[in-house]
Enzyme design. Structure first.
Site, PDB file in Angstrom:
ATOM      1  N   TRP A   1     -19.774  43.652  20.746  1.00 15.07           N
ATOM      2  CA  TRP A   1     -19.998  43.028  19.436  1.00 15.07           C
ATOM      3  C   TRP A   1     -19.568  41.579  19.404  1.00 15.07           C
ATOM      4  O   TRP A   1     -20.255  40.729  18.836  1.00 15.07           O
ATOM      5  CB  TRP A   1     -19.365  43.863  18.322  1.00 15.07           C
ATOM      6  CG  TRP A   1     -20.154  45.125  18.173  1.00 15.07           C
ATOM      7  CD1 TRP A   1     -19.786  46.378  18.554  1.00 15.07           C
ATOM      8  CD2 TRP A   1     -21.502  45.242  17.679  1.00 15.07           C
ATOM      9  NE1 TRP A   1     -20.806  47.268  18.325  1.00 15.07           N
ATOM     10  CE2 TRP A   1     -21.861  46.604  17.785  1.00 15.07           C
ATOM     11  CE3 TRP A   1     -22.423  44.334  17.163  1.00 15.07           C
ATOM     12  CZ2 TRP A   1     -23.125  47.071  17.394  1.00 15.07           C
ATOM     13  CZ3 TRP A   1     -23.679  44.805  16.771  1.00 15.07           C
ATOM     14  CH2 TRP A   1     -24.015  46.154  16.888  1.00 15.07           C
TER      15      TRP A   1
ATOM     16  N   ASP B   1     -14.073  39.779  12.528  1.00 11.77           N
ATOM     17  CA  ASP B   1     -15.017  40.876  12.283  1.00 11.77           C
ATOM     18  C   ASP B   1     -14.214  42.173  12.334  1.00 11.77           C
ATOM     19  O   ASP B   1     -13.757  42.593  13.389  1.00 11.77           O
ATOM     20  CB  ASP B   1     -16.102  40.863  13.371  1.00 11.77           C
ATOM     21  CG  ASP B   1     -17.035  42.082  13.294  1.00 11.77           C
ATOM     22  OD1 ASP B   1     -16.887  42.890  12.348  1.00 11.77           O
ATOM     23  OD2 ASP B   1     -17.896  42.224  14.179  1.00 11.77           O
TER      24      ASP B   1
ATOM     25  N   LYS C   1     -18.710  52.157   8.449  1.00 12.89           N
ATOM     26  CA  LYS C   1     -17.856  53.023   9.277  1.00 12.89           C
ATOM     27  C   LYS C   1     -16.857  53.776   8.398  1.00 12.89           C
ATOM     28  O   LYS C   1     -16.768  54.989   8.440  1.00 12.89           O
ATOM     29  CB  LYS C   1     -17.074  52.230  10.310  1.00 12.89           C
ATOM     30  CG  LYS C   1     -17.792  51.061  10.914  1.00 12.89           C
ATOM     31  CD  LYS C   1     -18.729  51.471  11.995  1.00 12.89           C
ATOM     32  CE  LYS C   1     -19.290  50.243  12.680  1.00 12.89           C
ATOM     33  NZ  LYS C   1     -20.452  50.559  13.472  1.00 12.89           N
TER      34      LYS C   1
HETATM   35  N1  PMP Z   1     -19.476  44.293  14.487  1.00  9.88           N
HETATM   36  C1  PMP Z   1     -18.995  45.468  14.897  1.00  9.88           C
HETATM   37  C2  PMP Z   1     -17.587  45.547  15.409  1.00  9.88           C
HETATM   38  C3  PMP Z   1     -19.810  46.614  14.841  1.00  9.88           C
HETATM   39  O1  PMP Z   1     -19.329  47.786  15.258  1.00  9.88           O
HETATM   40  C4  PMP Z   1     -21.127  46.501  14.347  1.00  9.88           C
HETATM   41  C5  PMP Z   1     -22.048  47.697  14.238  1.00  9.88           C
HETATM   42  N2  PMP Z   1     -21.763  48.780  14.950  1.00  9.88           N
HETATM   43  C6  PMP Z   1     -21.579  45.244  13.945  1.00  9.88           C
HETATM   44  C7  PMP Z   1     -20.720  44.169  14.018  1.00  9.88           C
HETATM   45  C8  PMP Z   1     -22.988  45.039  13.449  1.00  9.88           C
HETATM   46  O2  PMP Z   1     -23.225  45.728  12.283  1.00  9.88           O
HETATM   47  P1  PMP Z   1     -24.726  45.887  11.727  1.00  9.88           P
HETATM   48  O3  PMP Z   1     -25.501  46.620  12.764  1.00  9.88           O
HETATM   49  O4  PMP Z   1     -24.566  46.666  10.480  1.00  9.88           O
HETATM   50  O5  PMP Z   1     -25.234  44.522  11.527  1.00  9.88           O
END
Ligand code: PMP
Length: 361
Positions: free
Chosen positions: A103, A172, A196
């Protein structure tokens, strides 16, 4: 009705049964309106109290100081990868990022499309098995902030404490939202998708420090401008009303059950049990630096890829759902977010013991 299964999905994921039941009870007739909350305009005396209550509750439960503004933002945290850089950086501005896993890497790639995002620590050099301590971080002279991913959902790594550096942090917190206290005095912006630990997907919740509300970028569309959105109390355009309503219920559930202190202790307790189950046998492996093992996403492997597949397939037949590791890393992953019942973790450990006994080579 089919009994509810134990859902270890990494998100969207299990939601509290009480929240689902409350939403179900109000679905066709919200507070005697003769319609659902999804069918009500956002600028009404019916929806606005939900929105304001959600903003207040979100801020209070996470302990954000007065100088932070809570924002409800359409789209997942991926939007925030771009939006944070667009708002906080002009084209030639610089920032830094810790590339801790899948991520953070995405946040880095997006940030780099927008300005100059220095990757100051590359997890790939460590097979994504560890994280840096503060001494390992050298912040470039002109960096306006450091981007941190507090928990790497795919790789199963987590910062137990946010880094202490000379620049503000943009964090994040998508996959450990509302399970840890935040060091607010180090942060400029804290954001996360809500799917989550809190609500359905497609909505992000962010907290921005007042000093960072004015955008740095000169030509920034209003829709990507935190200050414009803050001025309109997160209703710059039509907000995702259903998700906000569900977040409202989710936050109330979180508060009723003891808030962050409770869910922090719960995550520690449950992940410790799982790591103990992994470490107590040679059958399962988690090779992540023990200081940085995630309390939210527990990843592990059996002695072979074929056994990994058999593991999550057989687990699914026994009502333990979504244990397959992310496609980029394989193996097995148990996501143990707030709404997952304790009995799910116990059932998983019992299954792990049986599976290891039956498949020892
Ligand atoms: N950051 C983290 C740490 C994540 O786990 C996720 C999704 N699993 C995201 C960002 C991206 O989220 P989204 O797919 O809802 O844009």
């Amino acid at each position: 009705m089919t009994p509810r299964i134990f859902n270890f999905s990494a998100g969207p994921c299990t939601l509290p049964l009480e929240v689902l039941e409350e939403a179900q009870a109000e679905l066709l007739d919200y507070h005697g309106m003769g319609m659902s909350i999804m069918e009500i305009s956002h600028r009404t005396r019916f929806f606005e109290p939900v929105l304001y209550e959600t903003l207040d509750l979100a801020k209070r439960l996470i302990g954000a100081p007065e100088c932070f503004t809570p924002l409800l933002l359409s789209g997942g945290a991926s939007v925030q990868f771009a939006m944070s850089a667009m708002h906080l950086l002009d084209e030639n501005d610089e920032a830094a990022i810790i590339n801790s896993g899948v991520w953070a890497n995405k946040a880095w790639l997006e940030g780099n499309r927008i300005a100059i995002m220095h990757n100051i620590w590359n997890g790939a050099d460590h097979q994504f098995l560890t994280l840096p301590n503060d001494e390992a971080l050298t912040i470039p002279k002109n960096a306006r902030y450091l981007h941190v991913t507090s928990n790497e959902t795919v790789d199963g790594l987590q910062f137990p404490q946010l880094p202490k550096v000379d620049v503000p942090l943009v964090v994040d917190v998508s996959s450990d939202f509302y399970t840890r206290a935040i060091d607010w005095d180090r942060c400029a912006l804290v954001y996360g998708g809500v799917q989550k630990n809190l609500a359905p997907s497609g909505l992000s919740l962010a907290f921005i420090h007042q000093d960072f509300l004015p955008p740095k970028r000169k030509r920034l569309p209003n829709i990507f401008n935190y200050q414009e959105i803050a001025k309109m109390d997160s209703m710059y355009n039509t907000p995702p009303t259903w998700q906000i309503y569900m977040l409202n219920l989710g936050l109330k559930w979180l508060e009723k059950n003891g808030g962050i202190p409770h869910f922090h202790a719960l995550a520690n307790k449950r992940s410790a049990k799982l790591y103990q189950a992994i470490d107590s046998t040679d059958f399962y492996q988690n090779t992540i630096d023990k200081r940085y093992r995630s309390t939210m996403n527990v990843v592990f492997k059996t002695p072979s890829d074929a056994l990994d597949t058999r593991f999550w397939q057989e687990a699914e037949q026994q009502g333990l759902y979504a244990l397959k590791g992310h496609k980029l890393v394989g193996g097995i992953r148990a996501s143990i977010y707030n709404a997952l019942p304790d009995s799910a973790v116990d059932a998983l450990i019992a299954f792990m013991t049986d599976f290891a006994n039956e498949n020892k080579i």
